[in-house]
Design a protein around this motif. Structure first.
Motif, PDB file in Angstrom:
ATOM      1  N   ARG A 140      39.678 -21.743 -18.198  1.00  0.00           N
ATOM      2  CA  ARG A 140      38.577 -22.929 -17.233  1.00  0.00           C
ATOM      3  C   ARG A 140      37.343 -22.927 -17.450  1.00  0.00           C
ATOM      4  NH1 ARG A 140      43.082 -23.789 -15.840  1.00  0.00           N
ATOM      5  NH2 ARG A 140      44.155 -23.954 -13.832  1.00  0.00           N
ATOM      6  N   ALA A 174      37.483 -30.642 -24.097  1.00  0.00           N
ATOM      7  CA  ALA A 174      38.737 -31.745 -22.557  1.00  0.00           C
ATOM      8  C   ALA A 174      40.236 -32.031 -23.070  1.00  0.00           C
ATOM      9  CB  ALA A 174      38.168 -31.209 -21.951  1.00  0.00           C
ATOM     10  N   THR A 183      40.769 -26.690 -19.287  1.00  0.00           N
ATOM     11  CA  THR A 183      40.690 -27.705 -18.141  1.00  0.00           C
ATOM     12  C   THR A 183      39.322 -27.274 -18.729  1.00  0.00           C
ATOM     13  OG1 THR A 183      39.571 -25.888 -16.345  1.00  0.00           O
ATOM     14  CG2 THR A 183      41.353 -27.639 -16.743  1.00  0.00           C
ATOM     15  N   THR A 251      39.201 -32.135 -15.542  1.00  0.00           N
ATOM     16  CA  THR A 251      38.905 -31.543 -16.954  1.00  0.00           C
ATOM     17  C   THR A 251      37.865 -32.930 -17.405  1.00  0.00           C
ATOM     18  OG1 THR A 251      39.540 -31.106 -18.968  1.00  0.00           O
ATOM     19  CG2 THR A 251      41.085 -32.286 -17.969  1.00  0.00           C
TER      20      THR A 251
END
Length: 263
Positions: A140, A174, A183, A251
């Protein structure tokens, strides 16, 4: 999401510019959600202060000095996280600077300083972090942009350019890693009462009207820019960071936490 779905227990996070302000608020929110958080900043003292704040919440932490403008420094930072904690799950690329200058007076040094830290720094961090996250098939990444990355401000052309750039880069990256369990999103703070805005050298001080105190200018700008009439806090940014760290199907977005500024 339920409360349990916002748990980051067992996750390892890295926050650049995490020693104070928005970065510290994000780091503490991630820790409160259960993550162990590494704090990186441009001085050891700032990094250690941020790490102490995380440790006070009962989470593991570490302090790293980093110059996000330099590839070797960024690579060493990410390698140090993996060496100490075994992996890197969440990266918040928050390090940034701001200065004021009208387009005719803005110097090349001012331009380069802001672009190198705010945009080049995010690029280098993303690159190093994805090298670790792709083999994991999980990650992330949260890049700090700004409301100035969506709306231009006078005397901030260089800052807006850097923050618009972060949003475009975030969207592009992304798409590159969408099938790798990673993401990548941008967080766009509005008006937050940290060093960028507060004090005589902050925007509220520099944009004060004749005879107006910095405090009066700060209050006036909240009313001008924010439909809610109330500034945001580092904790507000932290709440969004926790959400993005827990949201597997969000995302490529640039999400504003701005009290309605961008309505």
């Amino acid at each position: 999401m339920t409360q349990s779905q916002f748990s980051l227990e067992g996750k390892i996070a890295l926050v650049t510019g995490g020693g104070r302000g928005i970065g510290a608020g994000i780091a503490q929110s991630l820790a409160q959600a259960g993550a162990d958080v590494v704090i990186a900043d441009y001085t050891t003292e700032l990094a250690e202060g941020g790490a102490e704040g995380v440790a006070a919440l009962g989470r593991r932490s570490a302090a790293l000095q980093v110059d996000v403008r330099k590839p070797d420094s960024v690579t060493a930072m990410v390698e140090a996280v993996v060496k100490q904690f075994g992996r890197l799950d969440i990266a918040v690329n928050n390090a940034g600077v701001v200065s004021l200058g009208g387009i005719e007076e803005l110097t090349l040094d001012q331009w380069n300083d802001v672009i190198d830290i705010n945009l080049r720094g995010v690029f280098l961090c993303c690159q190093a972090q994805i090298n670790v996250m792709r083999p994991q098939q999980f990650g992330r990444i949260i890049n700090t942009s700004s409301i100035a990355g969506k709306v231009g401000f006078p005397q901030l052309s260089h800052y807006s350019a850097s923050k618009f750039g972060v949003i475009g880069m975030t969207n592009a990256i992304a798409k590159e890693v969408a099938k790798d369990g990673i993401t990548v999103n941008a967080l766009c703070p509005g008006i937050v009462g940290t060093g960028m805005w507060r004090g005589e050298t902050g925007l509220s001080g520099k944009w004060a009207l004749p005879g107006e105190t910095e405090e009066q200018s700060w209050e006036r700008h909240q009313q001008i820019f924010l439909p809610q009439g109330v500034a945001q806090t580092p904790e507000d940014m932290g709440q969004m960071a926790v959400y993005l760290a827990c949201a597997p199907h969000v995302t490529g977005q640039a999400l504003a936490v701005d009290g309605g500024f961008s309505l």
